[in-house]
Design an enzyme around this catalytic site. Sequence first.
Site, PDB file in Angstrom:
ATOM      1  N   LYS A 111      15.078  33.469   3.838  1.00  0.00           N
ATOM      2  CA  LYS A 111      14.969  32.502   4.943  1.00  0.00           C
ATOM      3  C   LYS A 111      16.034  31.412   4.813  1.00  0.00           C
ATOM      4  O   LYS A 111      16.560  30.936   5.825  1.00  0.00           O
ATOM      5  CB  LYS A 111      13.576  31.882   4.991  1.00  0.00           C
ATOM      6  CG  LYS A 111      12.493  32.930   5.157  1.00  0.00           C
ATOM      7  CD  LYS A 111      11.552  32.683   6.298  1.00  0.00           C
ATOM      8  CE  LYS A 111      10.604  33.842   6.424  1.00  0.00           C
ATOM      9  NZ  LYS A 111      10.167  34.251   7.658  1.00  0.00           N
ATOM     10  N   LYS A 194      12.255  44.863   7.462  1.00  0.00           N
ATOM     11  CA  LYS A 194      10.844  44.597   7.748  1.00  0.00           C
ATOM     12  C   LYS A 194      10.643  44.143   9.200  1.00  0.00           C
ATOM     13  O   LYS A 194      11.454  43.369   9.711  1.00  0.00           O
ATOM     14  CB  LYS A 194      10.382  43.478   6.793  1.00  0.00           C
ATOM     15  CG  LYS A 194       8.932  43.119   6.868  1.00  0.00           C
ATOM     16  CD  LYS A 194       8.619  41.868   6.047  1.00  0.00           C
ATOM     17  CE  LYS A 194       8.316  40.707   6.974  1.00  0.00           C
ATOM     18  NZ  LYS A 194       7.645  39.561   6.410  1.00  0.00           N
ATOM     19  N   LYS A 197       7.981  38.590  12.708  1.00  0.00           N
ATOM     20  CA  LYS A 197       7.879  37.897  14.003  1.00  0.00           C
ATOM     21  C   LYS A 197       9.035  36.938  14.254  1.00  0.00           C
ATOM     22  O   LYS A 197       9.278  36.554  15.374  1.00  0.00           O
ATOM     23  CB  LYS A 197       6.517  37.236  14.183  1.00  0.00           C
ATOM     24  CG  LYS A 197       6.031  36.312  13.114  1.00  0.00           C
ATOM     25  CD  LYS A 197       4.666  35.764  13.544  1.00  0.00           C
ATOM     26  CE  LYS A 197       3.662  35.669  12.424  1.00  0.00           C
ATOM     27  NZ  LYS A 197       4.081  34.810  11.307  1.00  0.00           N
TER      28      LYS A 197
HETATM   29  P1  ATP Z   1       7.929  35.329   9.723  1.00  0.00           P
HETATM   30  O1  ATP Z   1       8.875  36.274  10.360  1.00  0.00           O
HETATM   31  O2  ATP Z   1       7.684  34.068  10.479  1.00  0.00           O
HETATM   32  O3  ATP Z   1       8.190  35.117   8.266  1.00  0.00           O
HETATM   33  P2  ATP Z   1       6.036  37.438   9.369  1.00  0.00           P
HETATM   34  O4  ATP Z   1       6.008  38.349  10.542  1.00  0.00           O
HETATM   35  O5  ATP Z   1       6.671  37.918   8.111  1.00  0.00           O
HETATM   36  O6  ATP Z   1       6.545  36.025   9.794  1.00  0.00           O
HETATM   37  P3  ATP Z   1       3.772  36.163   8.126  1.00  0.00           P
HETATM   38  O7  ATP Z   1       3.057  35.064   8.814  1.00  0.00           O
HETATM   39  O8  ATP Z   1       4.716  35.797   7.037  1.00  0.00           O
HETATM   40  O9  ATP Z   1       4.528  37.093   9.151  1.00  0.00           O
HETATM   41  O10 ATP Z   1       2.744  37.205   7.570  1.00  0.00           O
HETATM   42  C1  ATP Z   1       1.406  37.325   7.920  1.00  0.00           C
HETATM   43  C2  ATP Z   1       0.827  38.497   7.191  1.00  0.00           C
HETATM   44  O11 ATP Z   1       1.365  39.690   7.747  1.00  0.00           O
HETATM   45  C3  ATP Z   1       1.160  38.530   5.697  1.00  0.00           C
HETATM   46  O12 ATP Z   1       0.064  39.019   4.959  1.00  0.00           O
HETATM   47  C4  ATP Z   1       2.307  39.496   5.638  1.00  0.00           C
HETATM   48  O13 ATP Z   1       2.425  40.110   4.375  1.00  0.00           O
HETATM   49  C5  ATP Z   1       1.937  40.489   6.733  1.00  0.00           C
HETATM   50  N1  ATP Z   1       3.118  41.140   7.288  1.00  0.00           N
HETATM   51  C6  ATP Z   1       4.147  40.529   7.922  1.00  0.00           C
HETATM   52  N2  ATP Z   1       5.066  41.428   8.319  1.00  0.00           N
HETATM   53  C7  ATP Z   1       4.590  42.650   7.916  1.00  0.00           C
HETATM   54  C8  ATP Z   1       5.096  43.986   8.025  1.00  0.00           C
HETATM   55  N3  ATP Z   1       6.246  44.244   8.619  1.00  0.00           N
HETATM   56  N4  ATP Z   1       4.357  44.987   7.501  1.00  0.00           N
HETATM   57  C9  ATP Z   1       3.166  44.744   6.902  1.00  0.00           C
HETATM   58  N5  ATP Z   1       2.648  43.500   6.760  1.00  0.00           N
HETATM   59  C10 ATP Z   1       3.339  42.463   7.255  1.00  0.00           C
END
Ligand code: ATP
Length: 325
Positions: A111, A194, A197
């Site tokens: 990040k 990955k 969002k």
């Molecule tokens: P950001 O992009 O803002 O970092 P993010 O999509 O990675 O957000 P988080 O809020 O960090 O989402 O994660 C929420 C939950 O979803 C966490 O438990 C994280 O491990 C899970 N998660 C996020 N992206 C994935 C993915 N691609 N596959 C499986 N689990 C995920």
Amino acid sequence: MERVLSGIKPTGQLTLGNYIGALKNFPKFQDQGETFLFIADLHALTLPIDPEVLRSNSRDLAAFYLAAGLDPKKCTIFRQSAVSAHAELNAILQNFLYMGELSRMTQFKEKSQKLNENAIGLGLFAYPVLMASDILLYDANVVPVGDDQTQHVEITRDLVNRFNNRFGPVLTMPKAVVTKVGARIMSLSEPTKKMSKSDPKGDIYLKDDLKVIRKKIMSAVTDSEARVAYDPENKPGVSNLLQIYAALKDISIPEAEKLFEGSNYGTFKGAVADVVCDVLGNLQQKYQAFIASGEVERVLEEGAKKAREVANNTLHRVQHAVGLL
Ligand code: ATP
Ligand code: LTN
């Protein structure tokens, strides 16, 4: 008894990765132990975010918690910022994680790389301290998360050892629980990255129109081999779709592979699109009903009351252990 805790940041539109890796797995815990699920709104501030967007994402996330099957009678749902003990424990625990180890966190490296070097907030660097505070306040022994968050749970475990060695058995040792299938859903357009969002390429959003979802899946990147098989290194696109299918059907990956033996990619993608649209269509209907019911705020307020009691207890224990009380 098992104490379960997890949270999601209200940083953007929830994705299918969030659903499969996290949200979908939460409801089963509420029947097994005392379960706390929160909206990590303080964590959402670690990258720039518009106040209105933060507010509406938080409400949306709460509605999706309910739509996914979390029942406020069986678990506690709340906003992190509504329980001031999170910030107070954070102020104490920041002295027990070290700059060297924090700078090695993958999430921080990824990040911060995207930011101007002079605009990397301290909160982004210190993210794992706040996350450790979240977990430890509730004496959680089970922390269900996606693959990318296990490193933060590991550093929390290091902190517990360090703290308890010095002050005695004050903090409870947590353990990350990662779903067997779907802990790391990849982008549909760049399947080596990955699905996330904050990086909209190749994402499926939980609120996407079902037609759009189908289109995204039908145009997902695959390969030229025309063989449905799980091989993340050589066939990342197909493996990702198999993972999505297996996770949503609650079957193993070999079982999913077997179902599509001899299928062409068109048929395979069509079947993946069917199950995703089926699950998300259902989820969207429930989400809409919770938003319309006006129940969300009340659930969050009641949840915060229950969470405060547990969190303040732990905070006092820690304050006493370190000599503040
Ligand atoms: P950001 O992009 O803002 O970092 P993010 O999509 O990675 O957000 P988080 O809020 O960090 O989402 O994660 C929420 C939950 O979803 C966490 O438990 C994280 O491990 C899970 N998660 C996020 N992206 C994935 C993915 N691609 N596959 C499986 N689990 C995920
Ligand atoms: N960092 C997590 C959100 C989060 C969390 C937690 C998850 C904040 N505090 C405590 C489990 C336990 C993320 O989803 N990125």
